[in-house]
Design an enzyme around this catalytic site. Structure first.
Site, PDB file in Angstrom:
ATOM      1  CE  LYS A  66      39.535  61.327 -43.324  1.00  9.65           C
ATOM      2  NZ  LYS A  66      38.125  61.224 -42.934  1.00  9.65           N
ATOM      3  CG  ASP A 102      36.073  58.575 -41.128  1.00 12.18           C
ATOM      4  OD1 ASP A 102      36.278  59.030 -39.995  1.00 12.18           O
ATOM      5  OD2 ASP A 102      36.759  58.892 -42.124  1.00 12.18           O
TER       6      ASP A 102
END
Ligand code: ATR
Length: 282
Positions: A66, A102
């Site tokens: 990420k 997220d």
């Protein structure tokens, strides 16, 4: 148009994303496919380059890529830049744009499942990894009354407070102080992996001083009810597991790729079915 999508991770074997997204594509009647790609960290740059060559519409990016994927992209959204991590890539006319869904996914699930307005709430986050960053930035942008973070390693909690400075204030508390003062918080969020299967007996934090009407949230969804959430429920708290965050982060990514409203109920049912299958004795 045949949409190509997927997820890059390492390892990737247990990902629920392919089942969830392929069900979503079928539900809204779009042609396309979503695959799981096990990408070794050394091969990440090449894998990102192949997104252009193979005309992918986009991919999700999961652990451990990420952060490391960011230099290989053409543009990063302001949310992803503040969080310091990308979990979704969208290809627009050959340009790769990084987003982070997220935090918004978590916030959507907290608002929907608590059924409460959170602007006047005092919130405590436990843990200071990537998930905590995304949750902290989203809560600050939304605007809660107080945001505090506690973590085993204090320097990592302080680092989150530092990156959040442009968005809003975060106080950093040692675990002992936070645990002794839970009555000072309305919402308590576990972002650590403590209590996740197979270590289901472990708890991230003592809830001894929890007030009855608190909201207690765990980002874990395997199991759906961690021991920690069970203890919170027994103490009269409203509990929220991590399934909603997982569904919503996927749904927001789906909407970025397709421009269509994601079928959240269908996605949730698909993941619940897959989880049940995983749990069933072989
Ligand atoms: P993610 O990016 O998914 O959030 P991570 O970066 O590994 O995952 O972060 C996990 C968080 O859980 C960290 O805050 C970690 O604490 P440290 O910063 O002290 O490492 C916390 N955590 C994980 N295992 C823990 C344990 N056994 N006890 C206390 N905290 C733990």
């Amino acid at each position: 148009m045949n949409l190509r999508m997927g997820v890059f991770g390492h390892p990737i074997g247990h990902s629920m994303s392919p089942a969830m997204h392929n069900a979503a594509l079928a539900e809204v009647g779009l042609q396309g496919s979503y695959g799981a790609y096990d990408i070794h960290p050394e091969d990440l740059e090449e894998a990102v380059r192949s997104l252009r060559e193979d005309q992918f519409r986009g991919v999700n990016v999961t652990l451990p890529h990420k952060v490391n994927v960011m230099p290989f992209l053409d543009e990063i959204s302001s949310d992803a830049r503040t969080i310091g991590a990308v979990n979704t890539i969208v290809q627009e006319n050959g340009r790769l744009i990084g987003y982070n869904t997220d935090g918004q996914g978590y916030l959507d699930s907290l608002l929907t499942e608590s059924g409460e307005e959170l602007k006047n709430k005092k919130v405590l986050i436990i843990g200071a990894g990537g998930a905590a960053r995304a949750v902290a930035v989203s809560l600050l942008k939304y605007g809660v009354q107080v945001l505090a973070i506690t973590n085993r390693t204090m320097s990592k909690a302080k680092e989150i407070a530092r990156i959040c400075e442009p968005v809003g204030p975060v106080s950093v508390l040692p675990s002992t102080i936070a645990q002794a003062n839970l009555t000072g918080f309305d919402v308590i969020i576990n972002t650590t992996s403590i209590g996740m299967a197979p270590d289901i007996d472990r708890m991230p934090f003592s809830l001894e001083t929890l007030k009855r009407d608190s909201i207690v949230s765990d980002l874990i969804y395997t199991p759906l009810k961690t021991r920690w959430l069970q203890v919170a429920e027994n103490k009269g708290a409203k509990t929220i597991n991590g399934l909603g965050m997982f569904i919503n982060q996927g749904a927001i990514a789906f909407e970025l790729w397709t421009g269509r409203k994601a079928p959240r109920e269908k996605m949730k049912q698909t993941v619940l079915d897959a989880l049940k299958k995983q749990e069933a004795p072989k």
